[in-house]
Scaffold this motif. Structure first.
Motif, PDB file in Angstrom:
ATOM      1  N   HIS A  63       0.845  -0.724   0.174  1.00  0.00           N
ATOM      2  CA  HIS A  63      -0.314   0.382  -0.171  1.00  0.00           C
ATOM      3  C   HIS A  63       0.978   0.927  -0.086  1.00  0.00           C
ATOM      4  O   HIS A  63       1.640   1.563   0.596  1.00  0.00           O
ATOM      5  CB  HIS A  63      -0.675   0.135   1.196  1.00  0.00           C
ATOM      6  N   GLN A  65       2.473   4.777   0.723  1.00  0.00           N
ATOM      7  CA  GLN A  65       2.004   5.733   1.391  1.00  0.00           C
ATOM      8  C   GLN A  65       1.638   7.023   1.111  1.00  0.00           C
ATOM      9  O   GLN A  65       2.267   7.202  -0.345  1.00  0.00           O
ATOM     10  CB  GLN A  65       3.969   5.972   2.300  1.00  0.00           C
ATOM     11  N   CYS A  71       5.530   6.064   7.321  1.00  0.00           N
ATOM     12  CA  CYS A  71       6.770   5.441   6.995  1.00  0.00           C
ATOM     13  C   CYS A  71       6.972   4.355   7.713  1.00  0.00           C
ATOM     14  O   CYS A  71       6.812   2.999   7.572  1.00  0.00           O
ATOM     15  CB  CYS A  71       7.357   5.586   6.506  1.00  0.00           C
ATOM     16  N   HIS A  74       3.503   2.284   8.368  1.00  0.00           N
ATOM     17  CA  HIS A  74       2.997   1.708   6.948  1.00  0.00           C
ATOM     18  C   HIS A  74       4.200   0.403   7.279  1.00  0.00           C
ATOM     19  O   HIS A  74       4.170  -1.194   6.814  1.00  0.00           O
ATOM     20  CB  HIS A  74       3.815   2.224   5.956  1.00  0.00           C
ATOM     21  N   ASN A  78       3.412  -3.357   7.633  1.00  0.00           N
ATOM     22  CA  ASN A  78       3.811  -4.371   5.994  1.00  0.00           C
ATOM     23  C   ASN A  78       4.429  -6.128   7.130  1.00  0.00           C
ATOM     24  O   ASN A  78       4.187  -6.988   6.595  1.00  0.00           O
ATOM     25  CB  ASN A  78       4.528  -3.639   5.048  1.00  0.00           C
ATOM     26  N   PHE A 100      -5.065  -0.990   7.163  1.00  0.00           N
ATOM     27  CA  PHE A 100      -3.900  -0.463   7.115  1.00  0.00           C
ATOM     28  C   PHE A 100      -4.393   0.961   8.451  1.00  0.00           C
ATOM     29  O   PHE A 100      -4.019   1.244   9.607  1.00  0.00           O
ATOM     30  CB  PHE A 100      -3.181   0.376   6.010  1.00  0.00           C
ATOM     31  N   SER A 238       7.026   1.186   1.839  1.00  0.00           N
ATOM     32  CA  SER A 238       5.826   2.170   0.906  1.00  0.00           C
ATOM     33  C   SER A 238       5.762   3.337   0.667  1.00  0.00           C
ATOM     34  O   SER A 238       4.981   3.762  -0.218  1.00  0.00           O
ATOM     35  CB  SER A 238       4.848   2.694   2.424  1.00  0.00           C
TER      36      SER A 238
END
Length: 419
Positions: A63, A65, A71, A74, A78, A100, A238
């Motif tokens: 996905h 950013q 970050c 993210h 992840n 998310f 990201s």
């Protein structure tokens, strides 16, 4: 209100992103996230001084950013998605915007609750509401988040479908080519890597290693999966930018083009500081990925890299700043009366300015210095020895300066005997 605007902006950007992808390739959208490997930006091939036995890692699309400062959320999202997908053989939700944002809220609430229970100063950074909602993802947050149940569950050893999964987790902090973890942290990380390498994988026993990487100005995550067929490596970033094989010129071209786009969007141009920072950040991510693959395949160790970085701290300035040569030019240098006459002042000045740095290096433990660094060091030693002799004969090096130069030469002699 500001954070709600961030959500709206994220939603709009993702809708646009989705429409563009739909019309550019509807079949590609249907295939997204069917497994960890079905949506690859690039398979990155590695064969260099750190990885002499060829390896690859997969740069996975996730996905993207759009909101600044997120970050770290993210990267951790992840990492959790990737580890659980590999353990449970299920589809990761890398592209699930709802999942998310639910995760972000869950972690922010956990941090908020932690700050209150532990009686942090809620008026001071990084525990103010504005920090938790809109600030950068701090290393402190990561240390707290590890205690959240979702992290404990993900990094727990488990059995799925008759396969035992042994799971390791750690984090690495890397800036300007240097590992900035503390000495105890590096020792603990190496111990986990050694354990990862020592465990034999079988069809019924797989080993996972998840890493959060705080690199210069960005967070990314990295996973190693060791099974009976070998070890696979996955990078999640990201930015979703295919830059893992870019050289510096390609980085600069991208950043210059991005500056043009920023002006079109009414955003201020990045100044030289930010251009340099983003360039270095991309270089650091490229290098750290290579180092992690090298460590997790047993080709090098953390201490080896750190030792070579420390010796470079005083060798590189000699070439770059004091005699202004590249490595190949330095190797070709003939140490004779003419070259000594031209270089002696710069070399003596280098020895004087870096004497303390050399002292700290000789007082430390170092190992596995690369052959190139050994060759540079030995040539530097010979050059300094010749320059000191030259200046003493010319009576240009006397008193305190002579003692300091000879002291530096003796320290280099000690290093020489240990190489």
């Amino acid at each position: 209100m500001e954070h709600n605007c961030s959500h709206i902006k994220e939603l709009v950007l993702n809708l646009v992103y989705g429409v563009e992808n739909f019309y550019s390739g509807q079949q590609r959208i249907k295939q997204i996230d069917t497994s960890l490997e079905n949506n690859i930006i690039r398979e990155v091939d590695i064969l260099n001084e750190y990885v002499p036995q060829r390896q690859t890692y997969l740069h996975i699309e996730v996905h993207k950013q759009h909101v600044p400062n997120l970050c770290g959320y993210h990267a951790s999202f992840n990492l959790l998605q990737g580890i659980n997908a590999l353990k449970q053989k299920k589809t990761p939700e890398f592209q699930n915007m709802v999942a998310f944002w639910s995760y972000v809220r869950q972690i922010q609430n956990f941090l908020r609750e932690y700050s209150r229970k532990s009686r942090k100063d809620l008026t001071a950074w990084p525990w103010r509401e504005e920090d938790l909602n809109h600030g950068d993802f701090e290393r402190t947050y990561l240390q707290v988040m590890i205690n959240h149940q979702i992290f404990k569950n993900t990094f727990a050893d488990e059995i799925f479908n008759n396969i035992k999964y042994t799971v390791f987790y750690d984090d690495v902090f890397f800036q300007y080519g240097n590992i900035v973890n503390g000495s105890y942290e590096k020792e603990a990380l190496q111990a986990k890597i050694d354990k990862f390498l020592s465990i034999k994988a079988t069809p019924n026993h797989h080993i996972l290693f998840g890493l959060m990487l705080g690199v210069t100005n960005h967070w990314v995550s990295f996973i190693a999966l060791k099974n009976e067929y070998g070890t696979k490596f996955y990078l999640m970033d990201s930015r979703n930018r295919d830059y893992m094989k870019w050289n510096e010129q390609e980085m600069l071209e991208f950043l210059n083009q991005e500056n043009i786009e920023r002006q079109k969007r009414g955003q201020p141009k990045w100044n030289q500081f930010y251009l340099d920072l983003y360039t270095q950040g991309m270089k650091d991510i490229q290098l750290l990925n290579i180092l992690i693959v090298s460590w997790l395949t047993g080709q090098t160790k953390i201490d080896s890299y750190c030792s070579n970085q420390r010796i470079s701290v005083f060798l590189n300035p000699l070439l770059q700043d004091f005699i202004q040569m590249n490595t190949q030019e330095f190797f070709k240098l003939q140490i004779n009366n003419q070259s000594i006459a031209e270089l002696n002042q710069g070399v003596i000045m280098w020895a004087d300015q870096y004497r303390e740095t050399i002292y700290h290096f000789v007082s430390s433990q170092f190992k596995d210095i690369t052959q190139q660094n050994k060759n540079v060091f030995l040539k530097a030693y010979q050059l300094l020895e010749a320059c000191i002799s030259y200046q003493i004969q010319k009576k240009e090096l006397t008193g305190q300066y002579q003692q300091r130069s000879l002291s530096c030469l003796k320290m280099l002699e000690k290093i020489k005997t240990r190489l």
